[in-house]
Design an enzyme around this catalytic site. Structure first.
Site, PDB file in Angstrom:
ATOM      1  N   HIS A  95       0.850  -1.200   0.000  1.00  0.00           N
ATOM      2  CA  HIS A  95       0.000   0.000   0.000  1.00  0.00           C
ATOM      3  C   HIS A  95       0.878   1.239   0.000  1.00  0.00           C
ATOM      4  O   HIS A  95       1.955   1.256   0.580  1.00  0.00           O
ATOM      5  CB  HIS A  95      -0.944   0.013   1.203  1.00  0.00           C
ATOM      6  CG  HIS A  95      -0.249  -0.167   2.519  1.00  0.00           C
ATOM      7  ND1 HIS A  95       0.147  -1.403   2.986  1.00  0.00           N
ATOM      8  CD2 HIS A  95       0.142   0.732   3.447  1.00  0.00           C
ATOM      9  CE1 HIS A  95       0.746  -1.252   4.154  1.00  0.00           C
ATOM     10  NE2 HIS A  95       0.760   0.026   4.455  1.00  0.00           N
ATOM     11  N   HIS A  97       0.979   5.202   1.024  1.00  0.00           N
ATOM     12  CA  HIS A  97       0.333   6.224   1.855  1.00  0.00           C
ATOM     13  C   HIS A  97       0.304   7.551   1.101  1.00  0.00           C
ATOM     14  O   HIS A  97       1.319   7.961   0.518  1.00  0.00           O
ATOM     15  CB  HIS A  97       1.124   6.452   3.149  1.00  0.00           C
ATOM     16  CG  HIS A  97       1.177   5.274   4.068  1.00  0.00           C
ATOM     17  ND1 HIS A  97       0.406   5.174   5.204  1.00  0.00           N
ATOM     18  CD2 HIS A  97       1.918   4.133   4.032  1.00  0.00           C
ATOM     19  CE1 HIS A  97       0.669   4.036   5.832  1.00  0.00           C
ATOM     20  NE2 HIS A  97       1.595   3.382   5.141  1.00  0.00           N
TER      21      HIS A  97
HETATM   22  P1  5GP Z   1       2.046   0.352   7.295  1.00  0.00           P
HETATM   23  O1  5GP Z   1       2.725   0.686   8.588  1.00  0.00           O
HETATM   24  O2  5GP Z   1       1.839  -1.143   7.121  1.00  0.00           O
HETATM   25  O3  5GP Z   1       2.714   1.001   6.118  1.00  0.00           O
HETATM   26  O4  5GP Z   1       0.624   1.051   7.384  1.00  0.00           O
HETATM   27  C1  5GP Z   1      -0.572   0.368   7.614  1.00  0.00           C
HETATM   28  C2  5GP Z   1      -1.653   1.429   7.729  1.00  0.00           C
HETATM   29  O5  5GP Z   1      -2.900   0.786   7.645  1.00  0.00           O
HETATM   30  C3  5GP Z   1      -1.625   2.200   9.058  1.00  0.00           C
HETATM   31  O6  5GP Z   1      -1.520   3.597   8.792  1.00  0.00           O
HETATM   32  C4  5GP Z   1      -2.950   1.827   9.718  1.00  0.00           C
HETATM   33  O7  5GP Z   1      -3.515   2.920  10.422  1.00  0.00           O
HETATM   34  C5  5GP Z   1      -3.795   1.396   8.543  1.00  0.00           C
HETATM   35  N1  5GP Z   1      -4.792   0.374   8.855  1.00  0.00           N
HETATM   36  C6  5GP Z   1      -4.590  -0.772   9.563  1.00  0.00           C
HETATM   37  N2  5GP Z   1      -5.710  -1.511   9.607  1.00  0.00           N
HETATM   38  C7  5GP Z   1      -6.641  -0.814   8.905  1.00  0.00           C
HETATM   39  C8  5GP Z   1      -8.026  -1.071   8.596  1.00  0.00           C
HETATM   40  O8  5GP Z   1      -8.609  -2.091   8.968  1.00  0.00           O
HETATM   41  N3  5GP Z   1      -8.663  -0.128   7.850  1.00  0.00           N
HETATM   42  C9  5GP Z   1      -8.049   1.001   7.405  1.00  0.00           C
HETATM   43  N4  5GP Z   1      -8.788   1.870   6.691  1.00  0.00           N
HETATM   44  N5  5GP Z   1      -6.758   1.275   7.687  1.00  0.00           N
HETATM   45  C10 5GP Z   1      -6.065   0.380   8.422  1.00  0.00           C
END
Ligand code: 5GP
Ligand code: ZN
Length: 109
Positions: A95, A97
């Site tokens: 993903h 951001h």
């Molecule tokens: P990472 O640290 O893996 O790059 O970011 C994961 C992101 O996914 C975090 O910013 C977290 O807040 C978001 N996130 C985690 N679980 C969910 C979810 O169930 N729904 C949504 N909309 N965001 C999520």
């Protein structure tokens, strides 16, 4: 990948606030926004991270980010992709951001 939360969101099995969709990606609001308007561009298919994604999707990923910021009218923002645990990746479904920025918003990379 039935345990993957982003696969469930992409399949509509788990609810999310979708703000944009293209053929291969959905864009949703981050559930725990680091800044106001924090979004996630998520491939509909499961890939672990950037390296796991087919390179043919790279341009589409950035175009989806571009169409999203155009749609919501954001001009100042960070695009960040965490790849791997030590880079801060918590959800093992690739993903990107989108972090809209404002003066003195307190966010530090
Ligand atoms: P990472 O640290 O893996 O790059 O970011 C994961 C992101 O996914 C975090 O910013 C977290 O807040 C978001 N996130 C985690 N679980 C969910 C979810 O169930 N729904 C949504 N909309 N965001 C999520
Ligand atoms: Zn997944």
């Amino acid at each position: 990948m039935e345990e993957c939360i982003f696969c469930k969101i992409a399949m509509g099995e788990t609810s999310s606030e979708k703000v944009f969709e293209s053929d291969d990606f959905i864009v949703i609001k981050d559930a725990n926004p680091k800044v106001e308007g924090h979004l996630l561009v998520i491939p509909k298919k499961h890939y672990r991270d950037f390296l796991d994604m087919p390179p043919e999707l790279y341009e589409k990923l950035l175009m989806t980010a571009r169409e999203t910021v155009d749609k919501i009218g954001v001009k100042e923002f960070n695009l960040i992709m965490n790849n791997g645990k030590f880079a801060g990746q918590v959800i093992d479904h690739a993903h990107l951001h989108i972090l809209p920025r404002k003066e003195d918003d307190g966010f530090r990379i």
